[in-house]
Structure formats: structure tokens, C-alpha cells
Design a protein around this motif. Structure first.
Motif, PDB file in Angstrom:
ATOM      1  N   GLY A   1      33.893  15.991  47.416  1.00 40.03           N
ATOM      2  CA  GLY A   1      33.637  17.358  47.880  1.00 40.03           C
ATOM      3  C   GLY A   1      34.725  18.309  47.446  1.00 40.03           C
ATOM      4  N   PRO A   2      34.935  19.369  48.180  1.00 39.00           N
ATOM      5  CA  PRO A   2      34.241  19.701  49.427  1.00 39.00           C
ATOM      6  C   PRO A   2      32.866  20.322  49.180  1.00 39.00           C
ATOM      7  N   LEU A   3      31.987  20.043  50.116  1.00 44.40           N
ATOM      8  CA  LEU A   3      30.629  20.574  50.106  1.00 44.40           C
ATOM      9  C   LEU A   3      30.310  21.150  51.474  1.00 44.40           C
ATOM     10  N   THR A   4      29.390  22.085  51.478  1.00 48.84           N
ATOM     11  CA  THR A   4      28.840  22.605  52.730  1.00 48.84           C
ATOM     12  C   THR A   4      27.364  22.261  52.728  1.00 48.84           C
ATOM     13  N   VAL A   5      26.914  21.627  53.802  1.00 45.47           N
ATOM     14  CA  VAL A   5      25.512  21.240  53.913  1.00 45.47           C
ATOM     15  C   VAL A   5      24.876  21.988  55.074  1.00 45.47           C
TER      16      VAL A   5
ATOM     17  N   VAL B   1      22.736  22.733  49.893  1.00 45.68           N
ATOM     18  CA  VAL B   1      24.142  22.395  49.669  1.00 45.68           C
ATOM     19  C   VAL B   1      24.831  23.497  48.873  1.00 45.68           C
ATOM     20  N   VAL B   2      26.051  23.830  49.319  1.00 47.74           N
ATOM     21  CA  VAL B   2      26.890  24.830  48.658  1.00 47.74           C
ATOM     22  C   VAL B   2      28.209  24.151  48.321  1.00 47.74           C
ATOM     23  N   GLU B   3      28.734  24.419  47.136  1.00 47.11           N
ATOM     24  CA  GLU B   3      30.032  23.863  46.771  1.00 47.11           C
ATOM     25  C   GLU B   3      31.121  24.540  47.585  1.00 47.11           C
ATOM     26  N   GLY B   4      32.105  23.759  48.000  1.00 46.98           N
ATOM     27  CA  GLY B   4      33.220  24.271  48.789  1.00 46.98           C
ATOM     28  C   GLY B   4      32.953  24.111  50.275  1.00 46.98           C
TER      29      GLY B   4
ATOM     30  N   VAL C   1      32.495  26.003  53.359  1.00 50.35           N
ATOM     31  CA  VAL C   1      32.171  27.350  53.810  1.00 50.35           C
ATOM     32  C   VAL C   1      32.010  27.326  55.328  1.00 50.35           C
ATOM     33  N   MET C   2      32.956  27.911  56.014  1.00 52.81           N
ATOM     34  CA  MET C   2      32.901  27.983  57.472  1.00 52.81           C
ATOM     35  C   MET C   2      32.070  29.210  57.867  1.00 52.81           C
ATOM     36  N   SER C   3      31.600  29.243  59.094  1.00 52.46           N
ATOM     37  CA  SER C   3      30.782  30.368  59.547  1.00 52.46           C
ATOM     38  C   SER C   3      31.546  31.681  59.442  1.00 52.46           C
ATOM     39  N   SER C   4      32.850  31.637  59.626  1.00 45.65           N
ATOM     40  CA  SER C   4      33.647  32.869  59.529  1.00 45.65           C
ATOM     41  C   SER C   4      33.720  33.398  58.099  1.00 45.65           C
ATOM     42  N   ASP C   5      33.329  32.575  57.109  1.00 43.33           N
ATOM     43  CA  ASP C   5      33.305  32.997  55.707  1.00 43.33           C
ATOM     44  C   ASP C   5      32.004  33.705  55.342  1.00 43.33           C
ATOM     45  N   LEU C   6      31.021  33.675  56.236  1.00 40.92           N
ATOM     46  CA  LEU C   6      29.704  34.233  55.949  1.00 40.92           C
ATOM     47  C   LEU C   6      29.591  35.664  56.453  1.00 40.92           C
ATOM     48  N   SER C   7      28.836  36.470  55.715  1.00 39.11           N
ATOM     49  CA  SER C   7      28.627  37.855  56.143  1.00 39.11           C
ATOM     50  C   SER C   7      27.168  38.240  55.926  1.00 39.11           C
ATOM     51  N   ASP C   8      26.730  39.241  56.664  1.00 39.68           N
ATOM     52  CA  ASP C   8      25.347  39.690  56.609  1.00 39.68           C
ATOM     53  C   ASP C   8      24.993  40.172  55.206  1.00 39.68           C
ATOM     54  N   GLY C   9      23.881  39.663  54.698  1.00 46.83           N
ATOM     55  CA  GLY C   9      23.403  40.062  53.378  1.00 46.83           C
ATOM     56  C   GLY C   9      24.044  39.289  52.235  1.00 46.83           C
ATOM     57  N   GLN C  10      24.972  38.417  52.536  1.00 46.44           N
ATOM     58  CA  GLN C  10      25.655  37.634  51.507  1.00 46.44           C
ATOM     59  C   GLN C  10      24.679  36.680  50.836  1.00 46.44           C
ATOM     60  N   MET C  11      24.805  36.533  49.541  1.00 48.47           N
ATOM     61  CA  MET C  11      24.029  35.552  48.790  1.00 48.47           C
ATOM     62  C   MET C  11      24.961  34.382  48.481  1.00 48.47           C
ATOM     63  N   VAL C  12      24.549  33.181  48.843  1.00 47.85           N
ATOM     64  CA  VAL C  12      25.359  32.006  48.545  1.00 47.85           C
ATOM     65  C   VAL C  12      24.673  31.194  47.450  1.00 47.85           C
ATOM     66  N   ALA C  13      25.472  30.763  46.486  1.00 48.90           N
ATOM     67  CA  ALA C  13      24.956  29.961  45.377  1.00 48.90           C
ATOM     68  C   ALA C  13      24.829  28.517  45.831  1.00 48.90           C
ATOM     69  N   THR C  14      23.629  27.982  45.746  1.00 54.27           N
ATOM     70  CA  THR C  14      23.406  26.598  46.145  1.00 54.27           C
ATOM     71  C   THR C  14      23.583  25.683  44.934  1.00 54.27           C
ATOM     72  N   VAL C  15      23.725  24.401  45.199  1.00 50.38           N
ATOM     73  CA  VAL C  15      23.929  23.427  44.137  1.00 50.38           C
ATOM     74  C   VAL C  15      22.722  23.356  43.194  1.00 50.38           C
TER      75      VAL C  15
ATOM     76  N   GLY D   1      21.197  25.778  41.961  1.00 51.79           N
ATOM     77  CA  GLY D   1      21.248  26.918  41.051  1.00 51.79           C
ATOM     78  C   GLY D   1      20.669  28.197  41.616  1.00 51.79           C
ATOM     79  N   ALA D   2      19.863  28.102  42.649  1.00 53.76           N
ATOM     80  CA  ALA D   2      19.292  29.299  43.272  1.00 53.76           C
ATOM     81  C   ALA D   2      20.238  29.802  44.359  1.00 53.76           C
ATOM     82  N   GLU D   3      20.079  31.068  44.696  1.00 54.98           N
ATOM     83  CA  GLU D   3      20.873  31.643  45.774  1.00 54.98           C
ATOM     84  C   GLU D   3      20.038  31.726  47.044  1.00 54.98           C
ATOM     85  N   ALA D   4      20.736  31.638  48.175  1.00 60.07           N
ATOM     86  CA  ALA D   4      20.092  31.790  49.485  1.00 60.07           C
ATOM     87  C   ALA D   4      20.798  32.919  50.213  1.00 60.07           C
ATOM     88  N   GLU D   5      20.016  33.736  50.930  1.00 60.09           N
ATOM     89  CA  GLU D   5      20.589  34.875  51.643  1.00 60.09           C
ATOM     90  C   GLU D   5      21.003  34.502  53.056  1.00 60.09           C
TER      91      GLU D   5
END
Length: 160
Positions: free
Chosen positions: A60-64, A98-101, A103-117, A119-123
Motif C-alpha cells: 500500500g498504502p491504499l484506501t478502500v 480503491v484509491v491509492e494512498g 485518504v482519511m475523511s479529513s482529506d475529503l472535501s465536497d465536490g472533490q473528484m478522487v482517482a480510483t485504481v 482509472g475512473a474518478e468518483a465524486e
């Protein structure tokens, strides 16, 4: 509001952590943590069918964003069986959780797009609750030796 939501999620995770941590002082990897929790057997079965267990137990690290057994049970009848028979599609769906790294909840923000393993992004949506795509995070910030688990209440389907 955002800070209060994230703090309450962190507090909820702290209360849930003993259920995931077990009686051992050594932190377990994502797979062992999920096995110990007892409500991710379908996710673990799917990860095994897709050949992803070794990756999820790796360095890892991974976020699931981990759907519970109840989340899988809510899929339309026959869907899980079809996915277990189609490992390519199953892999695409599981890697969308799954997201690389770490990622704690405090790292997330409204409207943020996260890159998943996959290849697609999730909002991410942050309001009264935290959501990734259409799934609500029910327990956040469960730390494992190789990353973080956020429990979600539904199975995410990547854009096709």
C-alpha cells in the motif's frame, strides 16, 4: 458543518475501531481487518475471485471504500453471480472502490473528484453525511497497516 460532520465521523470511527482492531496491539492489513470485522465476506469473496486479495494485503498504502455484505445483497438478483463469473467486469468494479494512498475523511472535501485504481474518478459529497458516488460512508477512517477502510452502504458502479 463540514468540520462537525468530519469530526463526528472520526469519533464514530474511533468508537468502531476496537471492533476492527481486535485484541492485538499490532495493526492488521486491509484484508485481515476486513476479515476480522465479519461483515465484508462478500467483498472478500469477490476480491479473491478477481485475484485482488494479494494487492489489498500488500504494502500500500491504499484506501478502500468497502461495501458491506448488506450492500452486495441489495444488488439486483443475479448480479453478484454474473460478476463473479465475469472477472474482468468484477475487477473493474472492485478497483473503482480503491484509491491509492491513505485518504482519511479529513482529506475529503465536497465536490472533490478522487482517482480510483480502475482509472475512473468518483465524486465525493460532504454534507450531513459523506458520500462517494451514490454510496454513503457509514464508518470512516478505519486504519490498517497498509491503508484505510471507509465502510459504505452500497456497491459503487464505475461509469462504463
Amino acid at each position: 458543518m463540514l468540520r462537525t460532520t468530519l469530526l463526528s465521523m472520526t469519533a464514530a470511527a474511533a468508537l468502531a475501531a476496537p471492533a476492527f482492531a481486535g485484541s492485538h496491539s499490532e495493526m492488521k492489513d486491509i484484508v485481515a481487518t476486513a476479515q476480522e470485522a465479519g461483515n465484508f465476506s462478500t467483498l472478500l469473496q469477490a476480491a479473491e475471485a478477481a485475484g485482488l486479495v494479494e494487492t489489498l494485503a500488500g504494502e500500500g498504502p491504499l484506501t478502500v471504500f468497502a461495501p458491506t455484505d448488506e450492500a452486495f445483497a441489495a444488488l439486483p438478483e443475479g448480479t453478484l453471480e454474473e460478476l463473479l463469473a465475469d472477472t474482468d467486469q468484477l475487477t473493474q468494479i472492485l478497483t473503482y472502490h480503491v484509491v491509492e494512498g491513505a485518504v482519511m475523511s479529513s482529506d475529503l472535501s465536497d465536490g472533490q473528484m478522487v482517482a480510483t485504481v480502475n482509472g475512473a474518478e468518483a465524486e465525493v459529497s460532504v454534507g450531513d453525511s459523506v458520500m462517494i458516488g451514490d454510496a454513503t460512508v457509514t464508518t470512516a477512517d478505519i486504519e490498517a497497516s497498509n491503508g484505510v477502510i471507509h465502510v459504505i452502504d452500497s456497491v459503487l458502479m464505475p461509469p462504463m
